[in-house]
Write a protein that holds these residues in place. Structure first.
Motif, PDB file in Angstrom:
ATOM      1  N   ASN A 209       0.850  -1.188   0.000  1.00 43.98           N
ATOM      2  CA  ASN A 209       0.000   0.000   0.000  1.00 43.98           C
ATOM      3  C   ASN A 209       0.887   1.241   0.000  1.00 43.98           C
ATOM      4  O   ASN A 209       2.027   1.207   0.454  1.00 43.98           O
ATOM      5  N   ASP A 210       0.354   2.341  -0.541  1.00 43.24           N
ATOM      6  CA  ASP A 210       1.089   3.602  -0.538  1.00 43.24           C
ATOM      7  C   ASP A 210       0.117   4.723  -0.898  1.00 43.24           C
ATOM      8  O   ASP A 210      -0.951   4.484  -1.471  1.00 43.24           O
ATOM      9  N   THR A 211       0.484   5.949  -0.550  1.00 41.90           N
ATOM     10  CA  THR A 211      -0.321   7.112  -0.919  1.00 41.90           C
ATOM     11  C   THR A 211       0.107   7.620  -2.295  1.00 41.90           C
ATOM     12  O   THR A 211       1.291   7.573  -2.641  1.00 41.90           O
ATOM     13  N   ALA A 212      -0.865   8.090  -3.053  1.00 41.13           N
ATOM     14  CA  ALA A 212      -0.585   8.639  -4.383  1.00 41.13           C
ATOM     15  C   ALA A 212      -1.238  10.007  -4.564  1.00 41.13           C
ATOM     16  O   ALA A 212      -1.366  10.490  -5.692  1.00 41.13           O
ATOM     17  N   ASP A 213      -1.670  10.624  -3.449  1.00 43.63           N
ATOM     18  CA  ASP A 213      -2.221  11.987  -3.475  1.00 43.63           C
ATOM     19  C   ASP A 213      -3.339  12.169  -4.488  1.00 43.63           C
ATOM     20  O   ASP A 213      -3.459  13.217  -5.126  1.00 43.63           O
ATOM     21  N   TRP A 214      -4.138  11.118  -4.678  1.00 43.31           N
ATOM     22  CA  TRP A 214      -5.307  11.153  -5.551  1.00 43.31           C
ATOM     23  C   TRP A 214      -4.943  11.263  -7.028  1.00 43.31           C
ATOM     24  O   TRP A 214      -5.824  11.431  -7.865  1.00 43.31           O
ATOM     25  N   GLN A 215      -3.674  11.154  -7.379  1.00 37.23           N
ATOM     26  CA  GLN A 215      -3.217  11.475  -8.736  1.00 37.23           C
ATOM     27  C   GLN A 215      -2.943  10.221  -9.571  1.00 37.23           C
ATOM     28  O   GLN A 215      -2.319   9.266  -9.111  1.00 37.23           O
ATOM     29  N   ARG A 216      -3.347  10.283 -10.813  1.00 36.01           N
ATOM     30  CA  ARG A 216      -3.210   9.175 -11.745  1.00 36.01           C
ATOM     31  C   ARG A 216      -1.737   8.830 -11.999  1.00 36.01           C
ATOM     32  O   ARG A 216      -1.361   7.658 -12.001  1.00 36.01           O
ATOM     33  N   GLY A 217      -0.932   9.850 -12.208  1.00 35.23           N
ATOM     34  CA  GLY A 217       0.478   9.611 -12.504  1.00 35.23           C
ATOM     35  C   GLY A 217       1.224   8.943 -11.366  1.00 35.23           C
ATOM     36  O   GLY A 217       1.982   7.990 -11.579  1.00 35.23           O
ATOM     37  N   GLN A 218       1.003   9.427 -10.140  1.00 34.77           N
ATOM     38  CA  GLN A 218       1.666   8.826  -8.984  1.00 34.77           C
ATOM     39  C   GLN A 218       1.220   7.383  -8.781  1.00 34.77           C
ATOM     40  O   GLN A 218       2.026   6.515  -8.436  1.00 34.77           O
ATOM     41  N   ALA A 219      -0.067   7.146  -8.980  1.00 29.17           N
ATOM     42  CA  ALA A 219      -0.577   5.779  -8.829  1.00 29.17           C
ATOM     43  C   ALA A 219       0.066   4.849  -9.849  1.00 29.17           C
ATOM     44  O   ALA A 219       0.413   3.701  -9.533  1.00 29.17           O
ATOM     45  N   GLY A 220       0.248   5.332 -11.075  1.00 24.53           N
ATOM     46  CA  GLY A 220       0.894   4.527 -12.101  1.00 24.53           C
ATOM     47  C   GLY A 220       2.318   4.155 -11.734  1.00 24.53           C
ATOM     48  O   GLY A 220       2.764   3.021 -11.982  1.00 24.53           O
ATOM     49  N   ILE A 221       3.027   5.090 -11.106  1.00 25.27           N
ATOM     50  CA  ILE A 221       4.407   4.817 -10.677  1.00 25.27           C
ATOM     51  C   ILE A 221       4.429   3.725  -9.613  1.00 25.27           C
ATOM     52  O   ILE A 221       5.232   2.786  -9.679  1.00 25.27           O
ATOM     53  N   HIS A 222       3.541   3.840  -8.616  1.00 27.62           N
ATOM     54  CA  HIS A 222       3.478   2.817  -7.560  1.00 27.62           C
ATOM     55  C   HIS A 222       3.122   1.453  -8.140  1.00 27.62           C
ATOM     56  O   HIS A 222       3.727   0.434  -7.785  1.00 27.62           O
ATOM     57  N   MET A 223       2.135   1.443  -9.034  1.00 36.82           N
ATOM     58  CA  MET A 223       1.683   0.173  -9.590  1.00 36.82           C
ATOM     59  C   MET A 223       2.765  -0.477 -10.438  1.00 36.82           C
ATOM     60  O   MET A 223       2.933  -1.713 -10.418  1.00 36.82           O
ATOM     61  N   THR A 224       3.504   0.321 -11.158  1.00 37.93           N
ATOM     62  CA  THR A 224       4.606  -0.219 -11.963  1.00 37.93           C
ATOM     63  C   THR A 224       5.621  -0.929 -11.075  1.00 37.93           C
ATOM     64  O   THR A 224       6.096  -2.032 -11.407  1.00 37.93           O
ATOM     65  N   GLN A 225       5.929  -0.320  -9.934  1.00 43.13           N
ATOM     66  CA  GLN A 225       6.870  -0.933  -9.005  1.00 43.13           C
ATOM     67  C   GLN A 225       6.302  -2.213  -8.408  1.00 43.13           C
ATOM     68  O   GLN A 225       7.004  -3.234  -8.285  1.00 43.13           O
ATOM     69  N   TRP A 226       5.029  -2.202  -8.055  1.00 45.42           N
ATOM     70  CA  TRP A 226       4.415  -3.388  -7.463  1.00 45.42           C
ATOM     71  C   TRP A 226       4.343  -4.540  -8.464  1.00 45.42           C
ATOM     72  O   TRP A 226       4.503  -5.703  -8.076  1.00 45.42           O
ATOM     73  N   LEU A 227       4.128  -4.208  -9.713  1.00 43.06           N
ATOM     74  CA  LEU A 227       4.101  -5.267 -10.726  1.00 43.06           C
ATOM     75  C   LEU A 227       5.478  -5.924 -10.865  1.00 43.06           C
ATOM     76  O   LEU A 227       5.572  -7.133 -11.106  1.00 43.06           O
ATOM     77  N   LYS A 228       6.526  -5.140 -10.689  1.00 41.56           N
ATOM     78  CA  LYS A 228       7.875  -5.707 -10.728  1.00 41.56           C
ATOM     79  C   LYS A 228       8.111  -6.637  -9.536  1.00 41.56           C
ATOM     80  O   LYS A 228       8.785  -7.661  -9.652  1.00 41.56           O
ATOM     81  N   GLU A 229       7.522  -6.262  -8.396  1.00 39.29           N
ATOM     82  CA  GLU A 229       7.724  -7.045  -7.172  1.00 39.29           C
ATOM     83  C   GLU A 229       6.817  -8.270  -7.114  1.00 39.29           C
ATOM     84  O   GLU A 229       7.244  -9.347  -6.684  1.00 39.29           O
ATOM     85  N   PHE A 230       5.560  -8.106  -7.507  1.00 38.22           N
ATOM     86  CA  PHE A 230       4.563  -9.152  -7.276  1.00 38.22           C
ATOM     87  C   PHE A 230       3.975  -9.750  -8.548  1.00 38.22           C
ATOM     88  O   PHE A 230       3.374 -10.829  -8.502  1.00 38.22           O
ATOM     89  N   GLY A 231       4.101  -9.049  -9.668  1.00 39.48           N
ATOM     90  CA  GLY A 231       3.584  -9.574 -10.927  1.00 39.48           C
ATOM     91  C   GLY A 231       2.116  -9.925 -10.854  1.00 39.48           C
ATOM     92  O   GLY A 231       1.292  -9.166 -10.329  1.00 39.48           O
ATOM     93  N   ASP A 232       1.769 -11.111 -11.365  1.00 37.30           N
ATOM     94  CA  ASP A 232       0.357 -11.499 -11.405  1.00 37.30           C
ATOM     95  C   ASP A 232      -0.159 -12.036 -10.070  1.00 37.30           C
ATOM     96  O   ASP A 232      -1.275 -12.547  -9.987  1.00 37.30           O
ATOM     97  N   GLN A 233       0.653 -11.892  -8.997  1.00 41.16           N
ATOM     98  CA  GLN A 233       0.126 -12.201  -7.658  1.00 41.16           C
ATOM     99  C   GLN A 233      -0.939 -11.190  -7.245  1.00 41.16           C
ATOM    100  O   GLN A 233      -1.772 -11.486  -6.387  1.00 41.16           O
ATOM    101  N   ILE A 234      -0.898  -9.985  -7.829  1.00 42.11           N
ATOM    102  CA  ILE A 234      -1.870  -8.942  -7.484  1.00 42.11           C
ATOM    103  C   ILE A 234      -3.211  -9.298  -8.135  1.00 42.11           C
ATOM    104  O   ILE A 234      -3.352  -9.269  -9.360  1.00 42.11           O
ATOM    105  N   GLU A 235      -4.167  -9.626  -7.293  1.00 42.86           N
ATOM    106  CA  GLU A 235      -5.481 -10.038  -7.795  1.00 42.86           C
ATOM    107  C   GLU A 235      -6.507  -8.903  -7.750  1.00 42.86           C
ATOM    108  O   GLU A 235      -7.401  -8.843  -8.589  1.00 42.86           O
ATOM    109  N   VAL A 236      -6.370  -8.026  -6.765  1.00 37.87           N
ATOM    110  CA  VAL A 236      -7.307  -6.908  -6.608  1.00 37.87           C
ATOM    111  C   VAL A 236      -6.522  -5.631  -6.345  1.00 37.87           C
ATOM    112  O   VAL A 236      -5.530  -5.644  -5.612  1.00 37.87           O
ATOM    113  N   VAL A 237      -6.978  -4.538  -6.950  1.00 41.68           N
ATOM    114  CA  VAL A 237      -6.418  -3.213  -6.670  1.00 41.68           C
ATOM    115  C   VAL A 237      -7.538  -2.340  -6.112  1.00 41.68           C
ATOM    116  O   VAL A 237      -8.529  -2.068  -6.809  1.00 41.68           O
ATOM    117  N   PHE A 238      -7.395  -1.942  -4.851  1.00 41.98           N
ATOM    118  CA  PHE A 238      -8.294  -0.951  -4.263  1.00 41.98           C
ATOM    119  C   PHE A 238      -7.657   0.424  -4.446  1.00 41.98           C
ATOM    120  O   PHE A 238      -6.499   0.626  -4.088  1.00 41.98           O
TER     121      PHE A 238
END
Length: 341
Positions: A209-238
């Motif tokens: 989990n992490d804060t993205a200040d409601w912003q699309r760009g910041q969320a994309g950066i976090h998600m890109t990193q999580w995909l590198k770490e967890f890949g298709d283990q991520i089943e749900v994104v809240f």
């Protein structure tokens, strides 16, 4: 010549007499201070306010001067904008506050000037709002948005557990994109979205989990990193709002992930509704921008005209959230007004 002068005098007298029976149209001046006009949902509220002002001018036979200021995420800048509204003797000010803990300062200034203040969408601390009878809040209960997010995921689990539980371990692995630290809605949406699953007996595991200040760009950066770490283990994104949900989807599409995780957001903004229709966003929660604008402007006009408002507990006007999926998309589009950014 005498006849001409007499006629001119008579015409002048008639114009004077006609003018005596008329009075200027009353004007209501409303100052609106936004936390960040670039925010998709807040931009939609501002547009709805402008439209509602036109409607109220006709209904109330008044002129409404609506002045909108963008705080650009700075509480200091927003305070200066509020000061200008008060110095220029606006009838009412509406504040989408940058820092909810700073509401007391604005309320004290408004009280000293005798100008009612309506906070909206970003809820001040209850103790601050109760400082003065002329302070109000218009918005929706944050816990309800989280509950509805969780219900969307829960229904998908109940209908087809295997489709959601791609790893087959009987546990829903999720990541959480939070709005901002300390924000009331972010805290409540985060808590109650997951609680809706656990209270229904669904095992869950938070991967990140992490804060993205409601912003699309910041969320994309976090998600890109999580995909590198967890890949298709991520089943749900809240995601606490739609912009962040769309940022997560952007990252998944860029990574050519197929299938995408089950992504849910909040607000039902026009871009989000398009994503629901496309099937990349599985669900969102309608945050009624038009309803907030309607209730806020109605309250502002009543206050300016001296009408005693009928609000909950003397301070609150609440609007309900509603869940949006592809099944309910048509109704949600109508409720959101099909407004563009």
């Amino acid at each position: 010549m005498r006849r001409i002068l007499a006629r001119l005098a008579l015409a002048s007298l008639m114009l004077t007499l006609c003018g005596c029976g008329t009075s200027p149209t009353p004007t209501i001046r409303v100052g609106v201070a936004l936390y960040q006009q670039e925010d998709t949902f807040i931009s939609t509220v501002a547009q709805s306010l402008q439209q509602r002002a036109l409607e109220e001018e006709q209904a109330r036979d008044v002129k409404i001067n609506l002045s909108v200021a963008d705080g650009r995420g700075s509480q200091t800048q927003q305070n200066e904008q509020v000061d200008r509204f008060l110095d220029q003797k606006y009838d009412v000010i509406c504040v989408n506050i940058v820092d909810r803990t700073a509401a007391a300062v604005i309320i004290d200034k408004a009280q000293a000037a005798g100008v009612p203040v309506i906070f909206f969408n970003r809820q001040p601390v209850e103790e601050d709002l109760s400082r003065w009878d002329g302070a109000y809040y218009v918005g929706s209960p944050g816990a309800q948005a989280g509950e509805l997010q969780g219900q969307i995921v829960l229904e998908a689990w109940q209908q087809d557990p295997a489709a959601l539980d791609r790893s087959g371990d009987g546990v829903v692995q999720y990541v959480m994109l939070e709005g901002e630290a300390g924000h009331q809605d972010a805290l409540l949406r985060t808590k109650y979205s997951v609680l809706a699953l656990t209270e229904a007996g669904v095992p869950v595991e938070k991967l990140a989990n992490d804060t993205a200040d409601w912003q699309r760009g910041q969320a994309g950066i976090h998600m890109t990193q999580w995909l590198k770490e967890f890949g298709d283990q991520i089943e749900v994104v809240f995601a606490n709002n739609d912009d962040m949900a769309l940022g997560a989807i952007d990252a998944c599409l860029a990574a050519e992930l197929d299938p995408l995780p089950f992504v849910v957001g909040v607000d039902a903004t026009p871009p989000a509704l398009e994503a629901v229709e496309e099937g990349t966003l599985q669900g969102t929660v309608l945050n009624d921008a038009q309803g907030q604008a309607r209730e806020m402007l109605d309250l502002a006009c009543d206050l300016a005209e001296g009408t005693a408002p009928q609000v909950e507990g003397g301070h609150y006007v609440w609007l309900e959230y509603s869940a949006v999926t592809r099944k309910t998309l048509d109704a949600a589009s109508a409720g959101a007004g099909n407004q563009s950014e």
